[in-house]
Enzyme design. Structure first.
Site, mmCIF file in Angstrom:
data_model
loop_
_atom_site.group_PDB
_atom_site.id
_atom_site.type_symbol
_atom_site.label_atom_id
_atom_site.label_comp_id
_atom_site.label_asym_id
_atom_site.label_seq_id
_atom_site.Cartn_x
_atom_site.Cartn_y
_atom_site.Cartn_z
ATOM 1 N N TRP A 63 3.082 1.793 3.521
ATOM 2 C CA TRP A 63 4.480 2.245 3.466
ATOM 3 C C TRP A 63 4.534 3.773 3.413
ATOM 4 O O TRP A 63 5.409 4.386 4.035
ATOM 5 C CB TRP A 63 5.178 1.667 2.234
ATOM 6 C CG TRP A 63 6.603 2.104 2.071
ATOM 7 C CD1 TRP A 63 7.716 1.511 2.585
ATOM 8 C CD2 TRP A 63 7.082 3.252 1.326
ATOM 9 N NE1 TRP A 63 8.850 2.199 2.219
ATOM 10 C CE2 TRP A 63 8.494 3.273 1.452
ATOM 11 C CE3 TRP A 63 6.458 4.248 0.591
ATOM 12 C CZ2 TRP A 63 9.275 4.258 0.847
ATOM 13 C CZ3 TRP A 63 7.234 5.234 -0.008
ATOM 14 C CH2 TRP A 63 8.631 5.227 0.120
ATOM 15 N N HIS A 64 3.588 4.364 2.699
ATOM 16 C CA HIS A 64 3.608 5.820 2.549
ATOM 17 C C HIS A 64 3.220 6.540 3.827
ATOM 18 O O HIS A 64 3.701 7.654 4.074
ATOM 19 C CB HIS A 64 2.669 6.248 1.415
ATOM 20 C CG HIS A 64 3.244 6.057 0.051
ATOM 21 N ND1 HIS A 64 3.206 4.856 -0.613
ATOM 22 C CD2 HIS A 64 3.910 6.915 -0.764
ATOM 23 C CE1 HIS A 64 3.810 4.986 -1.787
ATOM 24 N NE2 HIS A 64 4.253 6.221 -1.904
ATOM 25 N N GLY A 65 2.368 5.962 4.614
ATOM 26 C CA GLY A 65 1.973 6.667 5.824
ATOM 27 C C GLY A 65 1.114 5.832 6.736
ATOM 28 O O GLY A 65 0.364 4.962 6.281
ATOM 29 N N PHE B 103 7.878 10.255 4.707
ATOM 30 C CA PHE B 103 7.664 8.812 4.539
ATOM 31 C C PHE B 103 8.939 8.031 4.822
ATOM 32 O O PHE B 103 8.890 6.830 4.929
ATOM 33 C CB PHE B 103 7.180 8.511 3.119
ATOM 34 C CG PHE B 103 5.962 9.309 2.727
ATOM 35 C CD1 PHE B 103 4.919 9.466 3.616
ATOM 36 C CD2 PHE B 103 5.895 9.936 1.491
ATOM 37 C CE1 PHE B 103 3.808 10.207 3.280
ATOM 38 C CE2 PHE B 103 4.782 10.681 1.144
ATOM 39 C CZ PHE B 103 3.740 10.813 2.028
#
Length: 489
Positions: free
Chosen positions: A324-326, A489
């Protein structure tokens, strides 16, 4: 539009005044919020407003259809439509090139070179945040935990609400949406505490985070030039940079919303004082960790299907959180490290308690709290290396260089080759110490409430001091440091 920009300094006071002038007319007030929110987001790139509008429209309509559907099969089909459209946008803009690169690299392992190039895709600011926010609405309706709204204006305003639109907190419809149905009365205490939170957020962002970023960028962008304590120092400073940067955004968002009578959830709770990684995730990015708990961990089975299934569910959640973050292997590794440690903590909980009791290392004593907090902070910092490094190779280069003994730089001018001179390092050090002291005090007494109850003269001395510190010691003008980290993000 950035919170720490001149644009926002002009934008927000105008919206604030107009909001309270229109506050008696609910429709006019919500129209203002929606227009202001679209302007706020469109200031970055108006083309991507269409994504927010489509997501809002889809979930507004689908939510009502799910509620009216009589069969479980039809409800599930409608929910899938919402998931496919919203996650489809997210996957296309955020993960397309990641999977193309992974596909190319997989073939390269077998000696096959593919003539495929990555696409030129711009990642819309905040897409991960508002996608999760609007998805929770349809999922909660599907679960019979929420009734759909018939008020399109309120729903569109809820999805696009500008204080928390692009970097959270990720709000649930059950908490935030009803606040758009009611008129808010002007509350001087809310305005005071709201602007205080905005000021404190700007202090964390402009005085600490943006100053720490100078050293962090210097080391992580040139890993071959630094080693030993230089890498350790840059990693510790990144820990404070990302915390002060992200929590600052949440503080400003919560504060701006509060001045208009809205209540947003708390997103951070002094995470670096945590005594375990499990506790860290109860204090760090609370709106995301609870979202994953409710919409990923529990649907996977939670802790109801045996301990090994529980461990697998926990690990999956944190790997997904990393993704989800990257869209990069480094983020997956970061998530996997946290998932592995949490599983390890859960699996060895009883045994560890017995050992700690035998050697007198107890959580309720200062020595025990300090020891466990330092261990937890060290693990978090190690994982941050993968989070911050632009590539896996860079992360490994930095990690391998840590054992180098170069403590001598603390006694030479080499320390100032990291990007900050002596004066700037002193300011950064004092600011971090001040932050930690305020957080320790705040855990015993809510500083916002405390200050709210003080004499007018004392309060304004504090307000003016914060403004003075931000103006004099804030970092300005560098786009690489002034932009909020979580915008990517």
């Amino acid at each position: 539009m950035l919170f720490n920009s001149v644009d926002f300094a002009i934008f927000f006071p105008i919206v604030f005044v107009l909001y309270w002038l229109l506050s008696r007319n609910l429709t006019s007030r919500n129209i203002l919020i929606l227009v202001a929110s679209y302007l706020f987001y469109g200031w970055w790139d108006y083309r991507f407003l269409s994504l927010i509008i489509i997501s809002s429209l889809v979930d507004f309509v689908v939510g009502k259809m799910i509620y009216k559907a009589e069969s479980k099969k039809n409800k599930k089909l409608l929910l899938c439509i919402s998931l496919i459209i919203n996650l489809g946008f997210l996957f296309y803009f955020k993960y397309t090139n990641f999977f193309i690169d992974s596909f190319i690299n997989a073939f390269a392992l077998f000696g096959k070179e593919l003539n495929i190039t990555a696409l030129n895709i711009i990642l819309p600011v905040g897409i991960s945040f508002y996608t999760f926010q609007t998805l929770s609405y349809t999922i909660d309706i599907y679960r019979n935990q929420l009734k759909p709204t018939n008020d399109a204006l309120s729903f569109f305003s809820f999805v696009a609400f500008f204080p928390q639109l692009v970097a959270g907190p990720i709000e649930r419809a059950s908490h935030l949406l009803p606040q758009f149905y009611v008129k808010h009365k002007f509350n001087y205490n809310n305005v005071k505490t709201g602007f205080l939170l905005i000021g404190f957020g700007l202090f964390k962002k402009m005085v600490i985070a943006d100053r720490a970023a100078i050293v962090v960028n210097q080391v992580f962008n040139n890993p071959e030039l630094y080693s030993g304590v230089e890498v350790v120092l840059a990693t510790i400073l990144f820990a404070f940079q990302i915390y002060c940067d992200f929590s600052a955004y949440s503080d400003i968002a919560i504060g701006a919303a509060r001045t208009m009578g809205f209540d947003l959830m708390k997103n951070f709770d002094s995470p670096y004082f945590s005594k375990s990684i499990t506790e860290f995730w109860r204090r760090w990015h609370i709106s995301l960790s609870t979202w994953f708990r409710d919409y990923v961990y529990i649907p996977l089975g939670g802790s109801k299907k045996g301990k090994y299934k529980t461990y697998a569910n926990l690990f999956i959640v944190f790997v997904v959180s990393g993704l989800w973050h990257g869209a990069a292997a480094t983020f997956l590794i970061w998530g996997a490290i946290h998932g592995f440690i949490i599983v390890l903590e859960k699996a060895t909980n009883k045994e560890r308690k017995k050992i700690y009791n035998k050697i007198g290392l107890l959580n309720n004593k200062f020595s025990g709290k300090l020891f466990f907090s330092m261990i937890t902070f060290s693990i978090v910092c190690f994982a941050w290396i993968f989070f911050r490094a632009p590539s896996f190779d860079t992360a490994m280069t930095l990690i391998k260089s840590i054992p180098t003994n170069n403590f001598i730089i603390f006694f030479t001018d080499d320390l100032y080759k990291l990007g900050l001179d002596r004066y700037q390092l002193v300011i950064l050090t004092l600011a971090i110490i001040t932050l930690l002291m305020l957080e320790i005090i705040n855990r015993r007494k809510n500083l916002v409430v405390f200050l709210k109850n003080q004499l007018f003269v004392f309060r304004w001395m504090v307000y003016l001091s914060i403004i003075f510190i931000i103006i004099v010691f804030g970092v300005y003008g560098d786009n690489d440091t002034s932009q909020f980290i979580y915008f990517q993000f």
